[in-house]
Every structure is written in C-alpha cells, then in structure tokens.
Design a protein around this motif. Structure first.
Motif, PDB file in Angstrom:
ATOM      1  N   SER A 159       0.763  -1.213   0.034  1.00 35.58           N
ATOM      2  CA  SER A 159       0.042  -0.067   0.027  1.00 35.58           C
ATOM      3  C   SER A 159       0.910   1.284   0.162  1.00 35.58           C
ATOM      4  O   SER A 159       2.170   1.143   0.242  1.00 35.58           O
ATOM      5  CB  SER A 159      -1.041   0.089   1.300  1.00 35.58           C
ATOM      6  OG  SER A 159      -0.080   0.210   2.410  1.00 35.58           O
ATOM      7  N   ALA A 160       0.152   2.250  -0.376  1.00 35.43           N
ATOM      8  CA  ALA A 160       1.146   3.607  -0.461  1.00 35.43           C
ATOM      9  C   ALA A 160       1.394   3.959   1.005  1.00 35.43           C
ATOM     10  O   ALA A 160       2.814   4.381   1.158  1.00 35.43           O
ATOM     11  CB  ALA A 160       0.166   4.802  -0.678  1.00 35.43           C
ATOM     12  N   ALA A 161       0.972   3.733   2.081  1.00 34.44           N
ATOM     13  CA  ALA A 161       1.516   3.730   3.591  1.00 34.44           C
ATOM     14  C   ALA A 161       2.443   2.985   3.784  1.00 34.44           C
ATOM     15  O   ALA A 161       3.711   3.351   4.488  1.00 34.44           O
ATOM     16  CB  ALA A 161       0.471   3.627   4.509  1.00 34.44           C
ATOM     17  N   ASP A 162       2.571   1.696   3.581  1.00 35.81           N
ATOM     18  CA  ASP A 162       3.630   0.881   3.703  1.00 35.81           C
ATOM     19  C   ASP A 162       4.834   1.069   2.907  1.00 35.81           C
ATOM     20  O   ASP A 162       6.098   0.876   3.451  1.00 35.81           O
ATOM     21  CB  ASP A 162       3.076  -0.592   3.361  1.00 35.81           C
ATOM     22  CG  ASP A 162       2.143  -1.249   4.562  1.00 35.81           C
ATOM     23  OD1 ASP A 162       2.031  -0.224   5.526  1.00 35.81           O
ATOM     24  OD2 ASP A 162       1.654  -2.382   4.360  1.00 35.81           O
ATOM     25  N   GLN A 163       4.630   1.448   1.904  1.00 32.93           N
ATOM     26  CA  GLN A 163       5.669   2.038   0.803  1.00 32.93           C
ATOM     27  C   GLN A 163       6.569   3.179   1.288  1.00 32.93           C
ATOM     28  O   GLN A 163       7.692   3.117   1.461  1.00 32.93           O
ATOM     29  CB  GLN A 163       5.130   2.355  -0.526  1.00 32.93           C
ATOM     30  CG  GLN A 163       4.919   1.156  -1.439  1.00 32.93           C
ATOM     31  CD  GLN A 163       4.510   1.623  -3.014  1.00 32.93           C
ATOM     32  OE1 GLN A 163       5.008   2.657  -3.245  1.00 32.93           O
ATOM     33  NE2 GLN A 163       3.615   0.811  -3.610  1.00 32.93           N
ATOM     34  N   ASN A 164       5.632   4.032   1.981  1.00 33.04           N
ATOM     35  CA  ASN A 164       6.182   5.276   2.827  1.00 33.04           C
ATOM     36  C   ASN A 164       7.079   4.912   3.899  1.00 33.04           C
ATOM     37  O   ASN A 164       8.131   5.224   4.084  1.00 33.04           O
ATOM     38  CB  ASN A 164       5.272   6.186   2.885  1.00 33.04           C
ATOM     39  CG  ASN A 164       5.727   7.545   3.358  1.00 33.04           C
ATOM     40  OD1 ASN A 164       6.594   7.999   3.042  1.00 33.04           O
ATOM     41  ND2 ASN A 164       5.140   8.106   4.483  1.00 33.04           N
ATOM     42  N   LEU A 165       6.409   3.794   4.661  1.00 33.40           N
ATOM     43  CA  LEU A 165       7.056   3.615   5.923  1.00 33.40           C
ATOM     44  C   LEU A 165       8.587   2.895   5.582  1.00 33.40           C
ATOM     45  O   LEU A 165       9.532   3.166   5.979  1.00 33.40           O
ATOM     46  CB  LEU A 165       6.186   2.447   6.515  1.00 33.40           C
ATOM     47  CG  LEU A 165       7.129   1.781   7.791  1.00 33.40           C
ATOM     48  CD1 LEU A 165       7.274   2.733   8.902  1.00 33.40           C
ATOM     49  CD2 LEU A 165       6.052   0.508   8.215  1.00 33.40           C
ATOM     50  N   LEU A 166       8.512   2.054   4.502  1.00 29.38           N
ATOM     51  CA  LEU A 166       9.718   1.235   3.873  1.00 29.38           C
ATOM     52  C   LEU A 166      10.598   2.104   3.702  1.00 29.38           C
ATOM     53  O   LEU A 166      11.720   1.928   3.718  1.00 29.38           O
ATOM     54  CB  LEU A 166       9.377   0.124   2.852  1.00 29.38           C
ATOM     55  CG  LEU A 166      10.381  -0.653   2.227  1.00 29.38           C
ATOM     56  CD1 LEU A 166      11.220  -1.423   3.481  1.00 29.38           C
ATOM     57  CD2 LEU A 166       9.681  -1.796   1.375  1.00 29.38           C
ATOM     58  N   LYS A 167      10.093   3.246   2.595  1.00 33.44           N
ATOM     59  CA  LYS A 167      11.266   4.028   2.019  1.00 33.44           C
ATOM     60  C   LYS A 167      12.013   4.932   3.107  1.00 33.44           C
ATOM     61  O   LYS A 167      13.239   5.355   3.164  1.00 33.44           O
ATOM     62  CB  LYS A 167      10.654   4.893   1.061  1.00 33.44           C
ATOM     63  CG  LYS A 167      10.166   4.327  -0.186  1.00 33.44           C
ATOM     64  CD  LYS A 167       9.250   5.353  -0.966  1.00 33.44           C
ATOM     65  CE  LYS A 167       9.103   4.573  -2.416  1.00 33.44           C
ATOM     66  NZ  LYS A 167       7.973   5.272  -3.087  1.00 33.44           N
ATOM     67  N   GLN A 168      11.044   5.405   4.261  1.00 36.05           N
ATOM     68  CA  GLN A 168      11.771   6.029   5.358  1.00 36.05           C
ATOM     69  C   GLN A 168      12.796   5.279   5.979  1.00 36.05           C
ATOM     70  O   GLN A 168      13.630   5.774   6.423  1.00 36.05           O
ATOM     71  CB  GLN A 168      10.567   6.434   6.358  1.00 36.05           C
ATOM     72  CG  GLN A 168       9.581   7.591   5.606  1.00 36.05           C
ATOM     73  CD  GLN A 168       8.437   8.092   6.718  1.00 36.05           C
ATOM     74  OE1 GLN A 168       8.179   7.112   7.521  1.00 36.05           O
ATOM     75  NE2 GLN A 168       8.076   9.194   6.611  1.00 36.05           N
ATOM     76  N   ILE A 169      12.421   3.946   6.477  1.00 34.64           N
ATOM     77  CA  ILE A 169      13.354   3.366   7.203  1.00 34.64           C
ATOM     78  C   ILE A 169      14.611   2.945   6.368  1.00 34.64           C
ATOM     79  O   ILE A 169      15.884   2.950   7.045  1.00 34.64           O
ATOM     80  CB  ILE A 169      12.780   1.880   7.647  1.00 34.64           C
ATOM     81  CG1 ILE A 169      11.417   2.463   8.503  1.00 34.64           C
ATOM     82  CG2 ILE A 169      13.850   1.173   8.784  1.00 34.64           C
ATOM     83  CD1 ILE A 169      11.711   2.942   9.931  1.00 34.64           C
ATOM     84  N   LEU A 170      14.727   2.800   4.999  1.00 33.48           N
ATOM     85  CA  LEU A 170      15.757   2.326   4.236  1.00 33.48           C
ATOM     86  C   LEU A 170      16.467   3.644   4.178  1.00 33.48           C
ATOM     87  O   LEU A 170      17.704   3.777   4.295  1.00 33.48           O
ATOM     88  CB  LEU A 170      15.344   2.099   2.766  1.00 33.48           C
ATOM     89  CG  LEU A 170      14.764   0.793   2.643  1.00 33.48           C
ATOM     90  CD1 LEU A 170      14.086   0.451   1.273  1.00 33.48           C
ATOM     91  CD2 LEU A 170      15.804  -0.541   2.952  1.00 33.48           C
TER      92      LEU A 170
END
Length: 314
Positions: A159-170
């Motif tokens: 989802s867009a929210a999960d993509q955002n979380l993943l990008k932030q942690i990376l």
C-alpha cells in the motif's frame, strides 16, 4: 525449517551408510521455518536433525559446521555436527548440500516467561564471547544491500502507506553508521522457534544458518524484538528488562551501543519485515512450507521507529 525437498527413509539410510550412528528407524519432516528442508532422523538410541540446504552452496557451509563445533567446545548449548567415518560432515543429497546434527532436548515456547528471557539473554552473551575466539569470517547475506534489493522486489505490492514506511526506514539505515560498534559472531535469527527449553531449563540454540560476522548488539535487537514483544508490537517491559540485564551482566554494552540501540531495534525489525514480505509474495514450493505473516513485523517496526521518528524520519 520446512520441507521443500522430499526424501524417503531408504534414501536417508543409503546416504548415512558411512556414518556410525546405527540403523535409521524413522524419518519425519519438520514443517516450521521458511528456508531449508529439515527432517528428524531417528535411530534406536538417538535423534538427529538432517538439513538440506535450499539456497546455500557447498562452499558456504563449512563456516556453520566449524562455528557450531567451536561453540559446543566452549560450552554454548547448540547442535553438534555429525561427521562420517572419514571425518566429513557435508555431503550432497538430492544434488543439494546436506548436514546431520545432534537433536537438542526440549521444544520451543510461544509465550516465554521472564526467567526464560533471562536465560536466553545470558546464553546469547556467552555465545558472543565464545565467538570472539572463532577465527573464520562470514559476511551477513541479509545486510543493508539485501534490504535495498528485497525492498525493490516487494515495493509495488505494498500500500502507499507501507511503501512510505519502507522508504523512510531504508533512508534512515543509509545514514546509520555501525562501523564503531563491536562486531563478532552473531546468530542472526534467534527467534523463539530457534531456542529449545526442556521444561523451564534452556536446552539450547538451533538453526545457525544465518550466523555470520556482524554487529553484536544487532543480534540482541533481533532477539528482543521477538522474545520480549507483545502481539501489538510493543515491548513487554519485564521480559525486556530481564533479557537485557542478563545479557549485559555478562557482556556490557559500550556507550556507542547504548546510543545506537534504538536504531538497531528499528533495523532488526526492518530485516524481518522484508524477509516475511518476500516469502509472502514470492513463496517457495514444497511439501511442508511455512510463511510467516509480515503484518506482525510491520507493527513491530512501526513501534520501534516511533522514538527515532522526530530525529531521523521525515
């Protein structure tokens, strides 16, 4: 542990003909876990675990054999590799590398007690100290480069929210310097299903096939994210305190480790959210397979990211 490569009792009996362990009487597949094929191998007197490696090449595996042998000699409770009459432990089975090890007593626990967490913390510190005299080195195959490569494979499925979380942690990880932290041998996967208890007494650590040389405190973070976490992802403070006190009594954290701790918890959660996402969306085929729910580790990652969000995540 799972079964991706199916074998028969007669095939195992033939494969083990050069081992002095007696007649093989029973073979039983093990369903738990996600990477390698595992069977219980029974004789009249003993029980063993046979692992068929689905991803590792033969050249990768002496590190694990030598490490377990080293740890056993230093009093760390873990499986003992079994060698044949020629002193060789690793052989091909169904054209894949395979290894037989001793089977520790006990079973895993789904709901660890405070005392069990303390025992695991103590034994992990002892393992880290014993590993300091182990001379072989193996690179962590699930490092930051693996995180980035795996994220690119699963990203479009989120989802867009999960993509955002993943990008932030990376992005956080990219700027997170671990070079000054103490390094050594780590287990890399010390979850509840990789620790056995015989009643309330620690039976030992199993499944060393993610072991490598990396940041010691990262190994602690991997462990407490599973052992000391409630279902919603928050820490169970009594279990966490017991684990950390037992560990640091034997191997105290340096100041640099203390400062990096929250970030290490975050990266450790990222590591297992990614591996579960990959196994969920790209499952292995097999007879007995076991894919773990990635949502559980997403919740843990969200919790671990909160304390550093105001400083690092945007």
């Amino acid at each position: 542990m799972s079964v991706f490569t199916t074998i028969t009792l007669s095939e195992v009996q033939s494969w083990l003909r050069d081992f002095s362990i007696g007649e093989i009487t029973e073979l039983k597949g093990i369903a738990a876990g996600v990477t390698n094929t595992n069977y219980f191998v029974m004789t009249a007197d003993n029980k063993y675990v046979l692992t068929i490696f689905e991803e590792n090449e033969m050249a990768d595996l002496p590190y694990f054999v030598d490490l377990m042998t080293h740890l056993v000699k230093h009093g760390v409770p873990c499986p003992t590799p079994i060698f044949d009459k020629q002193g060789i432990s690793l052989h091909l089975l169904k054209n894949k590398p395979a290894l037989l090890v001793s089977c520790l007593s006990g079973k895993d626990t789904e709901t660890p007690s405070v005392d069990q967490c303390a025992q695991v913390g103590r034994a992990l510190a002892q393992m880290h100290i014993a590993g300091q005299s182990f001379k072989h080195v193996s690179h962590n195959l699930r490092d930051a480069d693996w995180h980035a490569a795996t994220a690119s494979k699963v990203m479009e499925k989120l989802s867009a929210a999960d993509q955002n979380l993943l990008k932030q942690i990376l992005e956080f990880q990219k700027n997170f310097d671990l070079s000054l932290l103490p390094h050594g041998v780590i287990h890399g996967d010390l979850f509840r299903d990789n620790v056995l208890f015989d009643g309330e007494k620690l039976g030992g650590f199993i499944d060393f096939y993610y072991a490598c040389n990396d940041v010691l405190a990262f190994d602690v973070a991997v462990a407490v994210n599973d052992w000391c976490t409630a279902e919603a992802g928050e820490f169970d403070e009594p279990r966490l305190n017991a684990f950390m006190q037992a560990y640091t009594t034997i191997r105290p954290f340096s100041e640099a480790e203390q400062q990096a701790w929250q970030g290490l918890l975050c990266i450790a959660a990222l590591r297992f959210w990614l591996s579960r996402l990959y196994d969920w969306y790209f499952p292995h085929e097999g007879e007995l397979t076991h894919a773990k729910d990635p949502e559980y580790f997403k919740r843990i990652l969200q919790r671990r990211a909160q304390p550093i969000a105001t400083q690092h995540l945007h």
